[in-house]
Design a protein around this motif. Sequence first.
Motif, PDB file in Angstrom:
ATOM      1  N   ALA A  62    -100.027 -51.007  18.227  1.00 22.03           N
ATOM      2  CA  ALA A  62     -99.521 -49.703  17.802  1.00 22.03           C
ATOM      3  C   ALA A  62     -98.071 -49.713  17.241  1.00 22.03           C
ATOM      4  O   ALA A  62     -97.216 -50.458  17.883  1.00 22.03           O
ATOM      5  N   VAL A  63     -97.772 -49.099  16.362  1.00 24.66           N
ATOM      6  CA  VAL A  63     -96.736 -48.875  15.470  1.00 24.66           C
ATOM      7  C   VAL A  63     -96.033 -47.346  15.580  1.00 24.66           C
ATOM      8  O   VAL A  63     -96.673 -46.517  15.188  1.00 24.66           O
ATOM      9  N   PHE A  64     -94.796 -47.402  16.238  1.00 19.01           N
ATOM     10  CA  PHE A  64     -94.018 -46.327  16.333  1.00 19.01           C
ATOM     11  C   PHE A  64     -93.164 -46.223  14.828  1.00 19.01           C
ATOM     12  O   PHE A  64     -92.521 -47.086  14.722  1.00 19.01           O
ATOM     13  N   GLY A  65     -93.523 -45.211  14.001  1.00 17.66           N
ATOM     14  CA  GLY A  65     -93.119 -45.133  12.969  1.00 17.66           C
ATOM     15  C   GLY A  65     -93.900 -45.908  11.603  1.00 17.66           C
ATOM     16  O   GLY A  65     -93.548 -46.315  10.713  1.00 17.66           O
ATOM     17  N   GLY A  66     -95.168 -45.846  12.331  1.00 21.69           N
ATOM     18  CA  GLY A  66     -96.089 -46.538  11.208  1.00 21.69           C
ATOM     19  C   GLY A  66     -96.387 -46.038   9.702  1.00 21.69           C
ATOM     20  O   GLY A  66     -97.175 -46.606   9.182  1.00 21.69           O
ATOM     21  N   ASN A  67     -96.024 -44.860   9.688  1.00 21.74           N
ATOM     22  CA  ASN A  67     -96.084 -44.127   8.470  1.00 21.74           C
ATOM     23  C   ASN A  67     -94.741 -44.276   7.530  1.00 21.74           C
ATOM     24  O   ASN A  67     -94.823 -43.535   6.358  1.00 21.74           O
ATOM     25  N   GLY A  68     -93.945 -44.990   7.880  1.00 24.44           N
ATOM     26  CA  GLY A  68     -92.694 -45.290   7.159  1.00 24.44           C
ATOM     27  C   GLY A  68     -92.516 -46.215   6.098  1.00 24.44           C
ATOM     28  O   GLY A  68     -93.678 -46.875   5.755  1.00 24.44           O
ATOM     29  N   PHE A  69     -91.124 -46.633   5.810  1.00 18.59           N
ATOM     30  CA  PHE A  69     -91.117 -47.493   4.726  1.00 18.59           C
ATOM     31  C   PHE A  69     -91.805 -48.847   5.198  1.00 18.59           C
ATOM     32  O   PHE A  69     -92.481 -49.553   4.522  1.00 18.59           O
ATOM     33  N   LEU A  70     -91.076 -49.380   6.321  1.00 20.03           N
ATOM     34  CA  LEU A  70     -91.515 -50.804   6.801  1.00 20.03           C
ATOM     35  C   LEU A  70     -92.985 -50.565   7.832  1.00 20.03           C
ATOM     36  O   LEU A  70     -93.664 -51.468   7.533  1.00 20.03           O
ATOM     37  N   GLY A  71     -92.863 -49.601   8.449  1.00 12.76           N
ATOM     38  CA  GLY A  71     -93.958 -49.345   9.523  1.00 12.76           C
ATOM     39  C   GLY A  71     -95.293 -49.387   8.407  1.00 12.76           C
ATOM     40  O   GLY A  71     -96.387 -50.011   9.287  1.00 12.76           O
ATOM     41  N   SER A  72     -95.461 -48.773   7.516  1.00  8.43           N
ATOM     42  CA  SER A  72     -96.799 -48.767   6.739  1.00  8.43           C
ATOM     43  C   SER A  72     -97.047 -50.325   6.434  1.00  8.43           C
ATOM     44  O   SER A  72     -98.374 -50.503   6.195  1.00  8.43           O
ATOM     45  N   LYS A  73     -96.108 -51.114   6.017  1.00  8.59           N
ATOM     46  CA  LYS A  73     -96.522 -52.448   5.686  1.00  8.59           C
ATOM     47  C   LYS A  73     -96.844 -53.344   6.691  1.00  8.59           C
ATOM     48  O   LYS A  73     -97.853 -54.224   6.886  1.00  8.59           O
ATOM     49  N   ILE A  74     -96.359 -53.091   7.968  1.00  9.09           N
ATOM     50  CA  ILE A  74     -96.765 -53.747   9.141  1.00  9.09           C
ATOM     51  C   ILE A  74     -98.369 -53.254   9.411  1.00  9.09           C
ATOM     52  O   ILE A  74     -98.921 -54.307   9.731  1.00  9.09           O
ATOM     53  N   CYS A  75     -98.545 -51.949   9.386  1.00  5.76           N
ATOM     54  CA  CYS A  75     -99.837 -51.525   9.530  1.00  5.76           C
ATOM     55  C   CYS A  75    -101.009 -52.356   8.590  1.00  5.76           C
ATOM     56  O   CYS A  75    -101.928 -52.684   8.999  1.00  5.76           O
ATOM     57  N   GLN A  76    -100.508 -52.420   7.296  1.00  2.00           N
ATOM     58  CA  GLN A  76    -101.061 -53.005   6.249  1.00  2.00           C
ATOM     59  C   GLN A  76    -101.604 -54.568   6.698  1.00  2.00           C
ATOM     60  O   GLN A  76    -102.615 -55.086   6.570  1.00  2.00           O
ATOM     61  N   ALA A  77    -100.369 -55.274   6.983  1.00  4.59           N
ATOM     62  CA  ALA A  77    -100.368 -56.815   7.422  1.00  4.59           C
ATOM     63  C   ALA A  77    -101.436 -56.910   8.607  1.00  4.59           C
ATOM     64  O   ALA A  77    -102.171 -57.847   8.704  1.00  4.59           O
ATOM     65  N   ALA A  78    -101.426 -55.894   9.462  1.00  2.00           N
ATOM     66  CA  ALA A  78    -102.322 -56.337  10.682  1.00  2.00           C
ATOM     67  C   ALA A  78    -103.372 -55.869  10.443  1.00  2.00           C
ATOM     68  O   ALA A  78    -104.669 -56.706  11.084  1.00  2.00           O
ATOM     69  N   LEU A  79    -104.088 -54.978   9.555  1.00  2.00           N
ATOM     70  CA  LEU A  79    -105.444 -54.723   9.137  1.00  2.00           C
ATOM     71  C   LEU A  79    -105.902 -56.135   8.453  1.00  2.00           C
ATOM     72  O   LEU A  79    -107.230 -56.300   8.763  1.00  2.00           O
ATOM     73  N   GLN A  80    -105.100 -56.925   7.974  1.00  2.00           N
ATOM     74  CA  GLN A  80    -105.472 -57.842   7.184  1.00  2.00           C
ATOM     75  C   GLN A  80    -105.924 -59.120   8.077  1.00  2.00           C
ATOM     76  O   GLN A  80    -106.783 -60.012   7.740  1.00  2.00           O
ATOM     77  N   ARG A  81    -105.663 -59.000   9.289  1.00  2.00           N
ATOM     78  CA  ARG A  81    -105.872 -59.856  10.357  1.00  2.00           C
ATOM     79  C   ARG A  81    -107.011 -59.155  11.079  1.00  2.00           C
ATOM     80  O   ARG A  81    -107.333 -59.874  12.161  1.00  2.00           O
ATOM     81  N   ASN A  82    -107.466 -57.992  10.945  1.00  2.00           N
ATOM     82  CA  ASN A  82    -108.806 -57.556  11.470  1.00  2.00           C
ATOM     83  C   ASN A  82    -108.379 -56.750  12.907  1.00  2.00           C
ATOM     84  O   ASN A  82    -109.223 -56.969  13.925  1.00  2.00           O
ATOM     85  N   TRP A  83    -106.780 -56.551  12.847  1.00  3.36           N
ATOM     86  CA  TRP A  83    -106.481 -55.885  14.369  1.00  3.36           C
ATOM     87  C   TRP A  83    -106.944 -54.319  14.348  1.00  3.36           C
ATOM     88  O   TRP A  83    -106.942 -53.793  13.178  1.00  3.36           O
ATOM     89  N   LYS A  84    -107.010 -53.989  15.239  1.00  2.00           N
ATOM     90  CA  LYS A  84    -107.020 -52.717  15.589  1.00  2.00           C
ATOM     91  C   LYS A  84    -105.756 -51.955  15.421  1.00  2.00           C
ATOM     92  O   LYS A  84    -104.686 -52.402  16.109  1.00  2.00           O
ATOM     93  N   VAL A  85    -105.494 -50.989  14.614  1.00  2.00           N
ATOM     94  CA  VAL A  85    -104.000 -50.474  14.432  1.00  2.00           C
ATOM     95  C   VAL A  85    -103.902 -48.960  14.429  1.00  2.00           C
ATOM     96  O   VAL A  85    -104.909 -48.068  13.971  1.00  2.00           O
ATOM     97  N   ILE A  86    -102.751 -48.702  15.339  1.00  2.00           N
ATOM     98  CA  ILE A  86    -102.609 -47.109  15.589  1.00  2.00           C
ATOM     99  C   ILE A  86    -101.122 -46.794  15.141  1.00  2.00           C
ATOM    100  O   ILE A  86    -100.161 -47.555  15.516  1.00  2.00           O
TER     101      ILE A  86
END
Length: 289
Positions: free
Chosen positions: A8-32
Amino acid sequence: MAAQKCLAVFGGNGFLGSKICQAALQRNWKVISVSRSGEPDWKTSTKNGHRPEWADGVTWVSADIFEPATYKPHLASADAVVHSMGLLLEADYKDVLRGKENPISGLRKAFQTGGSAWPKSANPLDKVPGDDIPTGDASRQLTYEKLNRDSALIAAKQFVESSSAKSKTFLYISAAAGFPILPQRYISTKREAEDLLTQVQDFRSIFFRPGFMYSHERPITVPMSYLTSVSSTMNKLTGNIFGGLLGAAGTAPMDVDKVGRAVVQAIDDKSIKGPVEVPLIESLSSKLT
């Protein structure tokens, strides 16, 4: 087969947060992603204005971090939480990153009011308000204390109370240092948040301390990264004698994509805990495949 991790990423739609979400998806994680506006406005968040394909893999939650009831259920399955709010140039509410306002003046106006010290307690989370956090306009005026410190403690408490994960990780996006023309409270409140989160025994705490971050998708950050790179080089050549004066401007700028990858790698590496400085961030970013 190992169970799928949930981040779960608080601020996941932001400058860095969106990159964290994208990187986690590359590892096949569930991302919120948890943020006030939910899914990003891709017209202003990407260089071409198009919605990227990876966005389909994220659960975009529109919620207020100061109103736990709006997001608490989404933390039930989370193994890790990232607090990616209160960044130096993360001020969407002032249109700073969209080039509609000068970054420094926007941030100064957003955080003019001071805040109170955190109450003393053996467990800092004991002093975090529950679901009855005041919601009046006066109580919501943003300060460095509220956005950098208080919101992190609130998110941490909800994570501890909601998640069923046996091993929990809380990663806080801090900063290498302050910035010469910003109030000292910018960095002091981040360090205070680190100190308070360190006292919590319910999860592994990681504190990322990147310098200035840039991305070619956010054109306004590129020239600023050049200036930061020059000052960083001068600082190295002079033996870091200007480090205290330059603050983050004396640290080499980092590609925000690299920082996002490093965050995910740090969460996955059980040996990583406590402060993570720029050299280790660089090293971690190269390990994610």
